[in-house]
Motif scaffolding. Structure first.
Motif, PDB file in Angstrom:
ATOM      1  N   ASP A 173     -22.801  37.481 -13.009  1.00 20.54           N
ATOM      2  CA  ASP A 173     -22.569  38.845 -12.537  1.00 20.54           C
ATOM      3  C   ASP A 173     -23.581  39.180 -11.446  1.00 20.54           C
ATOM      4  OD1 ASP A 173     -20.493  39.350 -14.361  1.00 20.54           O
ATOM      5  OD2 ASP A 173     -21.930  39.847 -15.945  1.00 20.54           O
ATOM      6  N   PRO A 174     -23.216  40.060 -10.508  1.00 19.37           N
ATOM      7  CA  PRO A 174     -24.166  40.444  -9.449  1.00 19.37           C
ATOM      8  C   PRO A 174     -25.406  41.110 -10.046  1.00 19.37           C
ATOM      9  CG  PRO A 174     -21.926  41.145  -8.907  1.00 19.37           C
ATOM     10  CD  PRO A 174     -21.898  40.702 -10.337  1.00 19.37           C
ATOM     11  N   VAL A 175     -26.585  40.746  -9.539  1.00 18.12           N
ATOM     12  CA  VAL A 175     -27.850  41.338  -9.981  1.00 18.12           C
ATOM     13  C   VAL A 175     -28.527  41.963  -8.762  1.00 18.12           C
ATOM     14  CG1 VAL A 175     -29.990  40.949 -11.245  1.00 18.12           C
ATOM     15  CG2 VAL A 175     -28.054  39.427 -11.618  1.00 18.12           C
ATOM     16  N   LYS A 178     -32.062  47.222  -7.694  1.00 17.65           N
ATOM     17  CA  LYS A 178     -31.886  48.587  -8.224  1.00 17.65           C
ATOM     18  C   LYS A 178     -31.899  48.575  -9.746  1.00 17.65           C
ATOM     19  CE  LYS A 178     -28.784  52.576  -8.099  1.00 17.65           C
ATOM     20  NZ  LYS A 178     -27.493  53.113  -7.604  1.00 17.65           N
ATOM     21  N   MET A 179     -31.376  47.510 -10.357  1.00 18.47           N
ATOM     22  CA  MET A 179     -31.361  47.414 -11.816  1.00 18.47           C
ATOM     23  C   MET A 179     -32.778  47.378 -12.369  1.00 18.47           C
ATOM     24  SD  MET A 179     -28.292  44.667 -12.414  1.00 18.47           S
ATOM     25  CE  MET A 179     -26.607  45.026 -11.890  1.00 18.47           C
ATOM     26  N   ALA A 180     -33.661  46.644 -11.689  1.00 13.72           N
ATOM     27  CA  ALA A 180     -35.057  46.586 -12.122  1.00 13.72           C
ATOM     28  C   ALA A 180     -35.715  47.952 -11.989  1.00 13.72           C
ATOM     29  CB  ALA A 180     -35.815  45.547 -11.302  1.00 13.72           C
ATOM     30  N   LYS A 181     -35.404  48.672 -10.907  1.00 10.35           N
ATOM     31  CA  LYS A 181     -35.955  50.017 -10.724  1.00 10.35           C
ATOM     32  C   LYS A 181     -35.475  50.956 -11.819  1.00 10.35           C
ATOM     33  CE  LYS A 181     -36.307  49.755  -5.660  1.00 10.35           C
ATOM     34  NZ  LYS A 181     -35.813  50.330  -4.371  1.00 10.35           N
ATOM     35  N   GLU A 182     -34.183  50.893 -12.135  1.00 14.02           N
ATOM     36  CA  GLU A 182     -33.620  51.764 -13.168  1.00 14.02           C
ATOM     37  C   GLU A 182     -34.277  51.514 -14.524  1.00 14.02           C
ATOM     38  OE1 GLU A 182     -31.435  54.188 -13.189  1.00 14.02           O
ATOM     39  OE2 GLU A 182     -30.730  54.132 -11.124  1.00 14.02           O
ATOM     40  N   GLN A 183     -34.701  50.277 -14.772  1.00 14.19           N
ATOM     41  CA  GLN A 183     -35.287  49.921 -16.064  1.00 14.19           C
ATOM     42  C   GLN A 183     -36.810  50.046 -16.058  1.00 14.19           C
ATOM     43  OE1 GLN A 183     -33.585  46.134 -17.435  1.00 14.19           O
ATOM     44  NE2 GLN A 183     -31.685  46.641 -16.349  1.00 14.19           N
ATOM     45  N   GLY A 184     -37.354  50.555 -14.945  1.00 15.86           N
ATOM     46  CA  GLY A 184     -38.788  50.798 -14.872  1.00 15.86           C
ATOM     47  C   GLY A 184     -39.625  49.540 -14.883  1.00 15.86           C
ATOM     48  N   THR A 204     -28.824  42.504 -15.975  1.00 15.25           N
ATOM     49  CA  THR A 204     -27.486  43.105 -16.064  1.00 15.25           C
ATOM     50  C   THR A 204     -27.133  43.501 -17.490  1.00 15.25           C
ATOM     51  OG1 THR A 204     -26.373  40.969 -16.408  1.00 15.25           O
ATOM     52  CG2 THR A 204     -26.712  41.675 -14.136  1.00 15.25           C
ATOM     53  N   PHE A 205     -27.777  42.877 -18.484  1.00 15.75           N
ATOM     54  CA  PHE A 205     -27.400  43.112 -19.872  1.00 15.75           C
ATOM     55  C   PHE A 205     -27.656  44.550 -20.301  1.00 15.75           C
ATOM     56  CE2 PHE A 205     -28.565  38.399 -20.850  1.00 15.75           C
ATOM     57  CZ  PHE A 205     -27.507  37.999 -20.063  1.00 15.75           C
ATOM     58  N   GLU A 206     -28.774  45.147 -19.820  1.00 12.41           N
ATOM     59  CA  GLU A 206     -29.160  46.483 -20.261  1.00 12.41           C
ATOM     60  C   GLU A 206     -28.899  47.552 -19.205  1.00 12.41           C
ATOM     61  OE1 GLU A 206     -33.206  46.330 -21.527  1.00 12.41           O
ATOM     62  OE2 GLU A 206     -32.865  44.737 -22.989  1.00 12.41           O
ATOM     63  N   ASP A 207     -28.357  47.144 -18.081  1.00 12.74           N
ATOM     64  CA  ASP A 207     -28.176  48.085 -16.976  1.00 12.74           C
ATOM     65  C   ASP A 207     -27.294  49.265 -17.374  1.00 12.74           C
ATOM     66  OD1 ASP A 207     -28.385  48.857 -14.130  1.00 12.74           O
ATOM     67  OD2 ASP A 207     -26.254  48.389 -14.092  1.00 12.74           O
ATOM     68  N   GLU A 208     -26.178  48.989 -18.021  1.00 15.09           N
ATOM     69  CA  GLU A 208     -25.256  50.066 -18.401  1.00 15.09           C
ATOM     70  C   GLU A 208     -25.915  51.035 -19.384  1.00 15.09           C
ATOM     71  OE1 GLU A 208     -20.805  50.685 -20.391  1.00 15.09           O
ATOM     72  OE2 GLU A 208     -21.531  48.674 -19.875  1.00 15.09           O
ATOM     73  N   THR A 209     -26.692  50.490 -20.343  1.00 15.55           N
ATOM     74  CA  THR A 209     -27.373  51.343 -21.322  1.00 15.55           C
ATOM     75  C   THR A 209     -28.381  52.260 -20.639  1.00 15.55           C
ATOM     76  OG1 THR A 209     -27.129  49.705 -23.076  1.00 15.55           O
ATOM     77  CG2 THR A 209     -28.859  51.349 -23.356  1.00 15.55           C
TER      78      THR A 209
END
Length: 270
Positions: A173-175, A178-184, A204-209
């Motif tokens: 899946d695309p990574v 921004k995902m790292a930023k969202e997860q702090g 990507t596993f926790e991005d939606e959560t």
């Protein structure tokens, strides 16, 4: 309706549907199937079930693997190792800038596929001539990305577990950063990159959560009231569902969302 079973060819490989016809196959059975490249040796990953699909669009499961098939698979593994070693030597002799990491043979031994990575295009015409002369078989050179290299080779990630891509992931899946930023997470590339040098797939596993939980939280920089004192949100703790607020008197206070007044939460898009 058609009887369909899901078959994969590698531990974490993609699962393909095959027409099992009247053959009864169970989860974990080794089977011989028809593929576009010829016969293939696979394992049943999804048991037989009825599916509303045109049977003409599916290849067939020919049979369950026999002892002779297992013996042939072992012989092919020997051929693949020999082809890998020979090709590595040819690459050195021809001074080609490519990294060969895997060789696969079709089950009916009519083609060898050589998987490699490279920074650019490689002129491997002379290499193919040497391989055809040595093995008298159809040769395919397939250049893949660095993620596929990790998936084929396998290894252990920073978490101490087997790489996700080689253990259970069927596709990439695309990574994004921004995902790292969202997860702090720290944006230091060495801390958020996998063994392949690319961003870790587990982002990507926790991005939606994280995105779901953040919808309920006031955004950074938003002014809210805390015990009748104005303050600005300076940090978010998504998992604890709390925010740190810097008050007008320069002190900071961590507040759970449940403690915030309803008017403070407002619209998360604001």
């Amino acid at each position: 309706m058609v009887n369909v079973a899901g078959v994969k060819f590698k531990t974490a490989g993609k699962i393909y549907d095959f027409n099992s016809n009247a053959l009864v196959v169970n989860l974990g059975d080794r089977v011989i199937v028809e593929t576009e490249q010829g016969l293939g040796f696979g394992i049943v990953a999804v048991p037989t079930r009825e599916k509303d699909k045109d049977e003409n669009t599916l290849k067939d499961i020919v049979r369950k693997a026999t002892p002779e098939d297992f013996s042939q698979r072992t012989e092919l593994e020997v051929l693949e190792r020999r082809a890998h070693e020979y090709c590595i030597q040819c690459i050195k002799d021809l001074d080609l800038f490519m990294n060969l990491f895997s060789v696969e043979s079709t089950f009916d031994r009519n083609k060898l596929t050589f998987f490699y990575t490279a920074d650019g295009r490689i002129d491997f015409r002379e290499l193919i001539k040497l391989l055809v002369k040595e093995f008298s078989i159809r040769i395919e050179m397939r250049q893949v990305g660095i993620r596929n290299l990790s998936k084929h080779v396998g290894g252990v990630g920073k978490c101490g577990r087997e790489l996700c891509c080689s253990s259970f992931m069927h596709t990439f899946d695309p990574v994004s950063i921004k995902m790292a930023k969202e997860q702090g997470l720290s944006l230091n590339p060495t801390k958020i990159s996998g063994v392949c040098g690319r961003l870790m797939c587990c982002l990507t596993f926790e991005d939606e959560t994280y995105r779901h939980l953040k919808k309920k939280m006031p955004k950074l920089g938003k002014t809210i009231m805390v015990e009748d004192i104005k303050g600005k949100v300076v940090r978010q703790n998504v998992l604890r569902q709390s925010v740190t607020v810097r008050l007008d008197d320069r002190t900071e206070k961590e507040i759970c969302l449940s403690q915030l007044k309803k008017e403070n939460t407002g619209n998360p898009s604001q």
